[in-house]
Design an enzyme around this catalytic site. Sequence first.
Site, short mmCIF file in Angstrom:
data_model
loop_
_atom_site.label_atom_id
_atom_site.label_comp_id
_atom_site.label_asym_id
_atom_site.label_seq_id
_atom_site.Cartn_x
_atom_site.Cartn_y
_atom_site.Cartn_z
N SER A 105 -0.03 16.04 57.01
CA SER A 105 -1.10 16.26 57.99
C SER A 105 -1.25 17.74 58.35
O SER A 105 -0.31 18.53 58.22
CB SER A 105 -0.81 15.45 59.26
N1 SAM Z 1 2.80 12.50 58.88
C1 SAM Z 1 2.94 12.62 57.47
C2 SAM Z 1 3.48 13.97 57.08
O1 SAM Z 1 3.79 14.75 57.97
O2 SAM Z 1 3.64 14.22 55.87
C3 SAM Z 1 1.63 12.38 56.79
C4 SAM Z 1 1.30 10.96 56.72
S1 SAM Z 1 -0.02 10.63 55.61
C5 SAM Z 1 -1.40 11.29 56.42
C6 SAM Z 1 -0.15 8.87 55.88
C7 SAM Z 1 0.98 8.07 55.26
O3 SAM Z 1 0.84 6.72 55.70
C8 SAM Z 1 0.94 8.03 53.73
O4 SAM Z 1 2.16 8.46 53.21
C9 SAM Z 1 0.70 6.56 53.43
O5 SAM Z 1 1.31 6.11 52.24
C10 SAM Z 1 1.27 5.89 54.65
N2 SAM Z 1 0.78 4.54 54.91
C11 SAM Z 1 -0.49 4.05 54.81
N3 SAM Z 1 -0.52 2.76 55.14
C12 SAM Z 1 0.75 2.40 55.47
C13 SAM Z 1 1.38 1.19 55.88
N4 SAM Z 1 0.69 0.05 56.05
N5 SAM Z 1 2.70 1.20 56.12
C14 SAM Z 1 3.44 2.33 55.96
N6 SAM Z 1 2.90 3.51 55.55
C15 SAM Z 1 1.58 3.54 55.31
#
Ligand code: SAM
Length: 227
Positions: free
Chosen positions: A61
């Site tokens: 992010s």
């Molecule tokens: N905060 C993180 C960082 O600092 O790197 C970035 C997160 S990224 C924007 C969103 C993450 O949510 C992705 O890695 C994605 O695979 C995960 N994600 C999406 N749906 C999900 C779910 N149902 N359960 C767990 N993780 C999920």
Amino acid sequence: MSEENARAEMVRKQIIERQVHDSRVLEVISRIPRELFVPEPLRSRAYEDHPQPIGHNQTISQPYMVACMTELLQLAGDEKTLEIGTGSGYQTAVLAELCKRVISLERIPELAEEANQRLLDMGYCNVRVIVCDGSGGYPQESPYDRIIVTAASPHIPSLLLDQLSNGGRMVIPVGEETVQMLMCVEKNESGEITTHDYGQCVFVPLVGKYAWGALRNKEGDSETKKD
Ligand code: SAM
């Protein structure tokens, strides 16, 4: 510019000038080497003012968004926090510095493994990364004092509300797949819920049984039926 200088400039221009002022949040973000959380070829761009790709169509992010969401959690240091969407583990590291324990859920096993190893290598011992669909939370370790969802949900999943402690707070982007509102949900000591929004944001979708996976399945999207 050195990484230390790039980080200091990021905190000043991207975070403080946009009105994030929690001194504990600023101190931690000033210290954590964000470049270790982005893929090697992008390390020189780790302090830019936008998300960066981390593979598997996912992103680390934007620094401001990490700071803003963390400030909204109002962490004092003794909380158990559930994070949904580990990604690179950068937000996880920020949380691990500011609260007692972090349970972090990631649906993509490769990202979870990389983030877990990175966090261990950096010495974080108060984090547990779990591979699962986190759209329904992780009831086994509930209740949580804080919940942070770092992917976009079509609604506030009721299972996450159930897993939030009385007196707890949850931060979650809610809305369409293209744009969302950053919502802060508070549960008071009697269990009553109030919500506030903090403006528009854009996140990758929360894909899972209780989020976009469920809606897509209803619409007959075969790709996400696997979830
Ligand atoms: N905060 C993180 C960082 O600092 O790197 C970035 C997160 S990224 C924007 C969103 C993450 O949510 C992705 O890695 C994605 O695979 C995960 N994600 C999406 N749906 C999900 C779910 N149902 N359960 C767990 N993780 C999920």
